[in-house]
Scaffold this motif. Structure first.
Motif, PDB file in Angstrom:
ATOM      1  N   ILE A  11     -46.232  57.036  -5.546  1.00 15.77           N
ATOM      2  CA  ILE A  11     -47.329  57.144  -4.568  1.00 15.77           C
ATOM      3  C   ILE A  11     -46.894  56.577  -3.226  1.00 15.77           C
ATOM      4  O   ILE A  11     -47.135  57.168  -2.172  1.00 15.77           O
ATOM      5  N   SER A  86     -43.654  44.409   0.086  1.00 15.12           N
ATOM      6  CA  SER A  86     -44.825  43.518   0.091  1.00 15.12           C
ATOM      7  C   SER A  86     -44.415  42.076   0.381  1.00 15.12           C
ATOM      8  O   SER A  86     -45.260  41.227   0.671  1.00 15.12           O
ATOM      9  N   GLU A  87     -43.120  41.777   0.322  1.00 14.42           N
ATOM     10  CA  GLU A  87     -42.623  40.396   0.501  1.00 14.42           C
ATOM     11  C   GLU A  87     -42.891  39.943   1.938  1.00 14.42           C
ATOM     12  O   GLU A  87     -42.246  40.407   2.872  1.00 14.42           O
ATOM     13  N   SER A  88     -43.847  39.025   2.101  1.00 17.60           N
ATOM     14  CA  SER A  88     -44.342  38.710   3.444  1.00 17.60           C
ATOM     15  C   SER A  88     -43.885  37.358   3.984  1.00 17.60           C
ATOM     16  O   SER A  88     -44.120  37.055   5.145  1.00 17.60           O
ATOM     17  N   ALA A  89     -43.243  36.533   3.144  1.00 20.80           N
ATOM     18  CA  ALA A  89     -42.861  35.193   3.603  1.00 20.80           C
ATOM     19  C   ALA A  89     -41.717  35.275   4.615  1.00 20.80           C
ATOM     20  O   ALA A  89     -40.854  36.146   4.516  1.00 20.80           O
ATOM     21  N   TYR A  91     -39.194  33.404   4.915  1.00 20.04           N
ATOM     22  CA  TYR A  91     -37.870  33.233   4.311  1.00 20.04           C
ATOM     23  C   TYR A  91     -37.356  34.545   3.712  1.00 20.04           C
ATOM     24  O   TYR A  91     -36.155  34.772   3.648  1.00 20.04           O
TER      25      TYR A  91
ATOM     26  N   ASP B  87     -49.283  53.710 -11.562  1.00 15.36           N
ATOM     27  CA  ASP B  87     -48.488  53.509 -10.348  1.00 15.36           C
ATOM     28  C   ASP B  87     -49.336  52.799  -9.280  1.00 15.36           C
ATOM     29  O   ASP B  87     -48.915  51.792  -8.678  1.00 15.36           O
ATOM     30  N   ALA B  88     -50.559  53.298  -9.078  1.00 14.42           N
ATOM     31  CA  ALA B  88     -51.415  52.750  -8.011  1.00 14.42           C
ATOM     32  C   ALA B  88     -51.819  51.303  -8.298  1.00 14.42           C
ATOM     33  O   ALA B  88     -51.739  50.444  -7.405  1.00 14.42           O
ATOM     34  N   GLU B  91     -48.946  49.003  -7.734  1.00 13.90           N
ATOM     35  CA  GLU B  91     -48.641  48.798  -6.315  1.00 13.90           C
ATOM     36  C   GLU B  91     -49.688  47.899  -5.663  1.00 13.90           C
ATOM     37  O   GLU B  91     -49.360  47.057  -4.818  1.00 13.90           O
ATOM     38  N   ASN B  94     -48.910  44.364  -6.719  1.00 19.88           N
ATOM     39  CA  ASN B  94     -47.640  43.981  -6.089  1.00 19.88           C
ATOM     40  C   ASN B  94     -47.857  43.594  -4.627  1.00 19.88           C
ATOM     41  O   ASN B  94     -47.339  42.566  -4.155  1.00 19.88           O
ATOM     42  N   ILE B  95     -48.638  44.390  -3.913  1.00 23.38           N
ATOM     43  CA  ILE B  95     -48.849  44.107  -2.487  1.00 23.38           C
ATOM     44  C   ILE B  95     -49.703  42.843  -2.311  1.00 23.38           C
ATOM     45  O   ILE B  95     -49.437  42.021  -1.434  1.00 23.38           O
ATOM     46  N   GLY B  98     -47.351  39.882  -3.090  1.00 24.59           N
ATOM     47  CA  GLY B  98     -46.332  39.751  -2.045  1.00 24.59           C
ATOM     48  C   GLY B  98     -46.924  39.272  -0.732  1.00 24.59           C
ATOM     49  O   GLY B  98     -46.358  38.419  -0.049  1.00 24.59           O
ATOM     50  N   ASN B  99     -48.088  39.805  -0.358  1.00 18.90           N
ATOM     51  CA  ASN B  99     -48.739  39.421   0.900  1.00 18.90           C
ATOM     52  C   ASN B  99     -49.237  37.976   0.846  1.00 18.90           C
ATOM     53  O   ASN B  99     -49.244  37.271   1.855  1.00 18.90           O
ATOM     54  N   LYS B 101     -47.855  35.488  -0.455  1.00 20.20           N
ATOM     55  CA  LYS B 101     -46.754  34.528  -0.276  1.00 20.20           C
ATOM     56  C   LYS B 101     -46.669  34.005   1.161  1.00 20.20           C
ATOM     57  O   LYS B 101     -46.198  32.895   1.389  1.00 20.20           O
ATOM     58  N   LEU B 109     -41.635  31.109  -3.791  1.00 23.96           N
ATOM     59  CA  LEU B 109     -42.163  31.826  -4.950  1.00 23.96           C
ATOM     60  C   LEU B 109     -41.469  33.172  -5.100  1.00 23.96           C
ATOM     61  O   LEU B 109     -41.160  33.834  -4.105  1.00 23.96           O
ATOM     62  N   ILE B 111     -41.750  36.961  -7.117  1.00 18.20           N
ATOM     63  CA  ILE B 111     -42.696  37.794  -7.868  1.00 18.20           C
ATOM     64  C   ILE B 111     -41.940  38.790  -8.724  1.00 18.20           C
ATOM     65  O   ILE B 111     -40.892  39.305  -8.341  1.00 18.20           O
ATOM     66  N   LEU B 113     -41.689  42.388 -11.154  1.00 20.30           N
ATOM     67  CA  LEU B 113     -42.190  43.758 -11.090  1.00 20.30           C
ATOM     68  C   LEU B 113     -43.539  43.787 -11.804  1.00 20.30           C
ATOM     69  O   LEU B 113     -43.775  43.001 -12.728  1.00 20.30           O
ATOM     70  N   PRO B 114     -44.434  44.705 -11.408  1.00 19.49           N
ATOM     71  CA  PRO B 114     -45.741  44.746 -12.066  1.00 19.49           C
ATOM     72  C   PRO B 114     -45.656  45.307 -13.479  1.00 19.49           C
ATOM     73  O   PRO B 114     -44.821  46.172 -13.757  1.00 19.49           O
TER      74      PRO B 114
END
Lengths: 123, 156
Positions: A11, A86-89, A91, B87-88, B91, B94-95, B98-99, B101, B109, B111, B113-114
């Motif tokens: 997607i 998505s990795e936002s830090a 570092y 999949d959705a 994701e 995951n976002i 990740g956000n 962090k 930290l 993360i 895989l989902p």
């Protein structure tokens, strides 16, 4: 121009591709896709790629490791790479830049930012 | 409970739904999840956390809401058994993880895989020694649930 989009989410690959094809400049590009770093590396070794849009967290071979391998390869050392993750830090951004990405975009993908980054790369 | 450390996950969830779906989710008060409670949801996306803490981030939804959100992402109708839903949801979680962090940069930290757990009233194998904080969310299309556990960060 041939653009390789690498993300384990089909997607997300489609969203990025549709974002690009909505712009006349990228409408007629050739698009290739890969669900992980290993498949991406195989594609990059088998044909010429002009731009790599690369996720970080993926199975088999993650995006950061793929960047390190590509930058260690004289042929691919200058391949333009934008990491889209998505990795936002901070570092994480620093780690990716040190590994050799040209630019870094945090998901969810902003169309405006993606276009700005492509323009900055002269693509 | 350290509310400051929950905030990045709430902000990430609101941001993801705003950017991906054009929706403004409302959230209710966080609470301590009783690990033996039955899960009223049909699908959960799970991200493991490693590095300076051990933990988990879980987004749980009804099948109908997961299909409706997936339909928004793919731009067409989605059946309840469509593999794009997995999949959705993967994701989305995951976002969010990740956000989040960005708001916890004092910790390093990592993360995973989902992974996805499906089925009515499915159970999640929570880590025994990590308290889980639940945050109910509401959007016009339905409700969903965020669960977070971060050892020694969110709860001591």
């Amino acid at each position: 121009m041939t653009i390789l989009i690498v993300d384990d989410s089909r997607i997300m690959r489609n969203i990025i591709k549709n974002t690009l094809t909505g712009h006349a400049r990228y409408a007629n590009c050739q698009y290739l896709e890969a669900p992980d770093g290993r498949e991406a590396q195989r594609l990059i070794q088998s044909q010429a790629i002009d731009l790599l849009l690369l996720d970080w967290n993926m199975p088999m071979l993650n995006g950061l490791e793929l960047v390190k391998r590509l930058r260690a390869d004289a042929v691919q050392a200058k391949l333009p790479i934008i990491m889209i993750t998505s990795e936002s830090a901070k570092y994480s951004v620093i780690e990716a830049v040190k590994a050799g990405v040209n630019d870094y975009l945090i998901k969810p993908v902003s169309e405006k930012l993606l276009m700005e980054k492509l323009e900055r790369l002269g693509l | 409970m350290n509310i400051n450390h929950i905030e990045p996950f709430i902000e990430a969830t609101v941001g993801v739904f705003r950017e991906l779906f054009g929706l403004e989710p409302e959230y209710l008060n966080p609470y301590l999840v009783q690990k033996d409670d039955r899960n009223e949801w049909d699908i959960s996306g799970i991200i493991g956390i490693g590095g300076d803490s051990k933990g988990v981030v879980v987004v749980s939804l009804s099948g109908q809401l997961a299909a409706a959100l997936t339909a928004k992402l793919v731009g067409g109708p989605v059946q309840l058994d469509d593999p794009d839903i997995v999949d959705a949801v993967g994701e989305i979680v995951n976002i969010i993880a990740g956000n989040a962090k960005k708001g916890l940069e004092q910790y390093r930290l990592e993360i995973s895989l989902p992974t996805i757990v499906k089925g009515p009233d499915h159970r999640i194998a929570w880590q025994q020694n990590v308290p889980i904080i639940g945050i109910p969310f509401k959007i016009p299309m339905g409700r969903f649930h965020l669960s977070i556990g971060l050892e020694n960060i969110i709860t001591g």
